[in-house]
Scaffold this motif. Structure first.
Motif, PDB file in Angstrom:
ATOM      1  N   THR A  32       0.840  -1.201   0.000  1.00  0.00           N
ATOM      2  CA  THR A  32       0.000   0.000   0.000  1.00  0.00           C
ATOM      3  C   THR A  32       0.874   1.250   0.000  1.00  0.00           C
ATOM      4  N   GLU A  33       0.566   2.238   0.817  1.00  0.00           N
ATOM      5  CA  GLU A  33       1.180   3.561   0.727  1.00  0.00           C
ATOM      6  C   GLU A  33       2.707   3.534   0.864  1.00  0.00           C
ATOM      7  N   CYS A  34       3.322   4.461   0.130  1.00  0.00           N
ATOM      8  CA  CYS A  34       4.778   4.590   0.141  1.00  0.00           C
ATOM      9  C   CYS A  34       5.198   5.295   1.424  1.00  0.00           C
ATOM     10  N   GLN A  35       6.230   4.760   2.075  1.00  0.00           N
ATOM     11  CA  GLN A  35       6.706   5.322   3.334  1.00  0.00           C
ATOM     12  C   GLN A  35       8.115   5.887   3.212  1.00  0.00           C
ATOM     13  N   LYS A  36       8.576   6.122   1.991  1.00  0.00           N
ATOM     14  CA  LYS A  36       9.924   6.656   1.805  1.00  0.00           C
ATOM     15  C   LYS A  36       9.955   8.115   2.254  1.00  0.00           C
ATOM     16  N   ASN A  37      10.932   8.445   3.079  1.00  0.00           N
ATOM     17  CA  ASN A  37      11.103   9.805   3.572  1.00  0.00           C
ATOM     18  C   ASN A  37      11.827  10.620   2.502  1.00  0.00           C
ATOM     19  N   GLN A  38      11.088  11.480   1.813  1.00  0.00           N
ATOM     20  CA  GLN A  38      11.660  12.271   0.724  1.00  0.00           C
ATOM     21  C   GLN A  38      12.521  13.425   1.235  1.00  0.00           C
ATOM     22  N   ALA A  39      12.362  13.818   2.501  1.00  0.00           N
ATOM     23  CA  ALA A  39      13.089  14.961   3.048  1.00  0.00           C
ATOM     24  C   ALA A  39      14.181  14.538   4.027  1.00  0.00           C
ATOM     25  N   ALA A  40      14.634  13.309   3.958  1.00  0.00           N
ATOM     26  CA  ALA A  40      15.642  12.818   4.907  1.00  0.00           C
ATOM     27  C   ALA A  40      16.972  13.537   4.749  1.00  0.00           C
ATOM     28  N   ASN A  41      17.316  13.961   3.554  1.00  0.00           N
ATOM     29  CA  ASN A  41      18.622  14.602   3.342  1.00  0.00           C
ATOM     30  C   ASN A  41      18.695  16.001   3.951  1.00  0.00           C
ATOM     31  N   VAL A  42      17.551  16.619   4.267  1.00  0.00           N
ATOM     32  CA  VAL A  42      17.555  17.939   4.914  1.00  0.00           C
ATOM     33  C   VAL A  42      17.127  17.850   6.369  1.00  0.00           C
ATOM     34  N   GLY A  43      16.957  16.638   6.881  1.00  0.00           N
ATOM     35  CA  GLY A  43      16.620  16.445   8.281  1.00  0.00           C
ATOM     36  C   GLY A  43      15.138  16.520   8.595  1.00  0.00           C
ATOM     37  N   GLY A  44      14.292  16.464   7.593  1.00  0.00           N
ATOM     38  CA  GLY A  44      12.845  16.534   7.810  1.00  0.00           C
ATOM     39  C   GLY A  44      12.171  15.205   7.557  1.00  0.00           C
ATOM     40  N   TYR A  45      10.856  15.262   7.499  1.00  0.00           N
ATOM     41  CA  TYR A  45      10.078  14.063   7.199  1.00  0.00           C
ATOM     42  C   TYR A  45       8.942  14.447   6.264  1.00  0.00           C
ATOM     43  N   ALA A  46       8.905  13.868   5.092  1.00  0.00           N
ATOM     44  CA  ALA A  46       7.837  14.117   4.128  1.00  0.00           C
ATOM     45  C   ALA A  46       7.707  12.900   3.227  1.00  0.00           C
ATOM     46  N   VAL A  47       6.488  12.453   3.024  1.00  0.00           N
ATOM     47  CA  VAL A  47       6.228  11.354   2.093  1.00  0.00           C
ATOM     48  C   VAL A  47       5.563  11.930   0.858  1.00  0.00           C
ATOM     49  N   ASP A  48       5.638  11.194  -0.253  1.00  0.00           N
ATOM     50  CA  ASP A  48       5.152  11.738  -1.519  1.00  0.00           C
ATOM     51  C   ASP A  48       3.659  11.550  -1.758  1.00  0.00           C
ATOM     52  N   GLY A  49       2.986  10.764  -0.944  1.00  0.00           N
ATOM     53  CA  GLY A  49       1.541  10.594  -1.089  1.00  0.00           C
ATOM     54  C   GLY A  49       1.119   9.459  -1.993  1.00  0.00           C
ATOM     55  N   CYS A  50       2.041   8.634  -2.451  1.00  0.00           N
ATOM     56  CA  CYS A  50       1.689   7.479  -3.272  1.00  0.00           C
ATOM     57  C   CYS A  50       0.882   6.509  -2.410  1.00  0.00           C
ATOM     58  N   ARG A  51      -0.310   6.147  -2.833  1.00  0.00           N
ATOM     59  CA  ARG A  51      -1.225   5.358  -2.021  1.00  0.00           C
ATOM     60  C   ARG A  51      -1.117   3.855  -2.227  1.00  0.00           C
TER      61      ARG A  51
END
Length: 88
Positions: A32-51
């Motif tokens: 199901t949903e993608c859990q890859k942290n797209q903002a890991a290189n800047v120290g944040g947490y953001a997922v892309d919303g792929c369901r």
């Protein structure tokens, strides 16, 4: 020194027998949903919303493990195991 032959038996996860009802069950895996942290290189947490994982290629190819929607590997998607009891 003696040589030994070791045989590994691979258990087929698609068809299992339920121990409580002795009725055969079918076990399927969904991603199901993608859990890859797209903002890991800047120290944040953001997922892309792929369901949901959608393979970008045929089974047996490298594209079968890559999501067509977000481009991530299948391992980044949440794995759900769905079991169904098969009644004859």
């Amino acid at each position: 020194m003696k040589k030994r032959q070791v045989v590994y038996l691979k258990h087929n996860d698609e068809f299992l027998v339920n121990s409580t009802t002795s009725a055969p069950t079918v076990q399927m895996v969904r991603y199901t949903e993608c859990q890859k942290n797209q903002a890991a290189n800047v120290g944040g947490y953001a997922v892309d919303g792929c369901r949901e994982f959608m393979a970008s290629g045929e089974d047996g190819t490298h594209g079968a493990l890559t999501c067509a929607a977000c481009g991530c590997h299948r391992n980044f998607h949440h794995r759900e195991i769905v079991m169904e009891v098969v009644n004859d």
